[in-house]
Scaffold this active site. Structure first.
Site, mmCIF file in Angstrom:
data_model
loop_
_atom_site.group_PDB
_atom_site.id
_atom_site.type_symbol
_atom_site.label_atom_id
_atom_site.label_comp_id
_atom_site.label_asym_id
_atom_site.label_seq_id
_atom_site.Cartn_x
_atom_site.Cartn_y
_atom_site.Cartn_z
ATOM 1 N N GLY A 70 37.009 -3.796 50.643
ATOM 2 C CA GLY A 70 36.513 -4.087 51.987
ATOM 3 C C GLY A 70 37.609 -4.322 53.003
ATOM 4 C CD GLN A 146 37.772 -8.350 55.304
ATOM 5 O OE1 GLN A 146 37.310 -7.210 55.254
ATOM 6 N NE2 GLN A 146 37.830 -9.128 54.242
ATOM 7 C CG ASP A 289 35.907 -14.923 50.425
ATOM 8 O OD1 ASP A 289 34.780 -14.428 50.590
ATOM 9 O OD2 ASP A 289 36.962 -14.314 50.709
ATOM 10 C CE LYS A 316 32.538 -12.454 52.719
ATOM 11 N NZ LYS A 316 33.945 -12.383 53.151
ATOM 12 N NE ARG A 365 36.426 -14.009 46.886
ATOM 13 C CZ ARG A 365 37.701 -14.151 46.542
ATOM 14 N NH1 ARG A 365 38.021 -14.841 45.455
ATOM 15 N NH2 ARG A 365 38.662 -13.599 47.273
ATOM 16 C CE LYS A 391 36.551 -6.633 46.650
ATOM 17 N NZ LYS A 391 37.128 -5.400 47.209
#
Length: 409
Positions: A70, A146, A289, A316, A365, A391
């Site tokens: 991402g 982002q 996160d 996400k 995650r 990742k």
């Protein structure tokens, strides 16, 4: 494929060498490229996201598939918009479901030309790179940071620079601040006052840069110490005490869950004091996160919780709110959400599954947040698609084994 996790009889007091930050690595790769730096970046992350970025920068192609990365998708969309030429940018099936229209619309308003190849508002993209005019732009502050970081980093190379006004509540503010601090290392000073960020037109100066340890990865070790019981302790190596990473807040937040932290010449020492609050409430707007780590930790500590500020979790790697509700139900915890930005557990229980396999939804995650829970279950459980941790933390399972966890394929 799945793995089975068995708890250690006692969490071993190991020293864990954490992976370096992919957030910092990917920002530095963009800034390094924009400054035409000959300096190699030290301690680059070995995560999938950073590998995807490196593949693009070492490629002679004009067509790029960045998989599920991402950060790479957002940063490269902006970067390529100012690189003369025609480019295509695509990714995994999930990436094609993650909206990018806010960034594309912004780039087009600033003088760029970015088009959708398939579904309107989503990757894959066709990017016609050219000089960007820049100037004034207004964006909602609650979009992914982002997008904002991607625009800020190319801001100096716009003819008029960039004056970015953020409206409403600002999400993940520390990540924007991190971007600004890294830009400053490369010689561009932004002004951020209230809701306005001003990026002057200019040129980055090449510098030697080094990546610090990842505070997001550290969160799973705070969780392990919290769940292992009073007296449990270990050391985390590679973290910067004065980090600009937003997830460095994990150290302060875990104090409420009984984990004390202290920096020494060995690293960051974590100790379970046995002293924790009866319930936990937090607004995760600035560190979304961390939400999965805290949801699993609080549930297995039988600590009721209320989380807010989770609106970005739906876009996400998966819809993390719904994923947490579904997977914690397998262990007997009934969570609720308004399906917009909150998640809570009031202590309500249901009958747990006889055998549990945690689905990870191609989300690193999810795998890492649930793994330490075996310290509290009293039985082994499985984690599907364990390779997804590559990742951001490729050595995660090896590090768990070092701490005494038994991992069986």
């Amino acid at each position: 494929m799945s793995i089975s996790i068995l708890a250690p009889e006692k969490l071993l007091p190991v020293s864990v060498e954490l992976p370096t930050s992919k957030s910092i690595s990917n920002r530095l790769l963009i800034l390094n490229a924009l400054s035409y730096s000959a300096h190699p970046i030290k301690n680059l992350s070995d995560s999938d996201d950073t590998d995807a970025m490196l593949r693009v920068f070492s490629s002679n192609s004009r067509d790029f598939d960045i998989g599920a990365a991402g950060t790479t998708m957002r940063f490269l969309t902006a970067y390529l918009a100012k690189q003369v030429g025609e480019w295509t940018l695509t990714g995994s099936t999930r990436m094609k479901q993650r909206p990018i229209h806010v960034l594309v619309d912004a780039l087009n308003k600033l003088g760029g030309r970015v088009e959708y190849i398939e579904k309107e508002g989503f990757p894959p993209l066709r990017i016609f790179g050219s000089a960007l005019v820049g100037g004034d732009l207004e964006l909602p502050g609650d979009v992914s940071s982002q997008y904002i970081s991607a625009l800020l980093m190319i801001g100096p190379y716009m003819e008029k620079g960039l004056r970015l006004k953020l409206t409403g509540n600002i999400t993940s503010r520390p990540y924007i601040q991190l971007t600004i601090k890294l830009m400053e290392q490369f010689g561009i000073k932004c002004k951020w006052k209230d809701a306005l960020i001003e990026v002057p037109a200019g040129v980055y100066q090449p510098v030697a840069a080094k990546v610090e340890g990842d505070w997001s990865a550290a969160s799973y070790w705070f969780e392990a110490v919290a769940l292992a019981g009073e007296g449990a302790h270990l050391v985390l190596k590679g973290l910067d005490r004065y980090s600009w990473q937003g997830d460095a807040a994990v150290a302060r937040l875990f104090e409420s869950l009984g984990v004390q932290h202290k920096f020494s010449n060995k690293g960051l020492q974590l100790t379970n004091t046995g002293k924790r609050t009866a319930a936990f409430r937090h607004d995760f707007t600035e560190e979304p996160d961390l939400a999965q780590t805290f949801a699993v930790t609080c549930a297995f500590l039988d600590m009721p919780f209320t989380f807010t500020g989770l609106h970005t979790l739906k876009i996400k790697e998966t819809d993390r709110i719904q994923a947490l509700i579904k997977e914690l139900a397998k262990f007997g915890y009934v969570l609720h959400s308004n399906d917009r930005d909150n998640l809570e557990w009031k202590g309500e229980r249901c009958t747990p599954a006889e055998q549990v396999e945690v689905a990870t939804y191609k989300d690193h995650r999810m795998a890492m947040a649930f793994a330490p829970a075996v310290l509290k279950t009293g039985y082994a459980f499985s984690v599907a698609d364990p390779g997804v941790v590559s990742k951001s933390y490729p050595r995660f399972w090896e590090d768990l084994a070092q701490a005494g966890f038994r991992i069986q394929k």
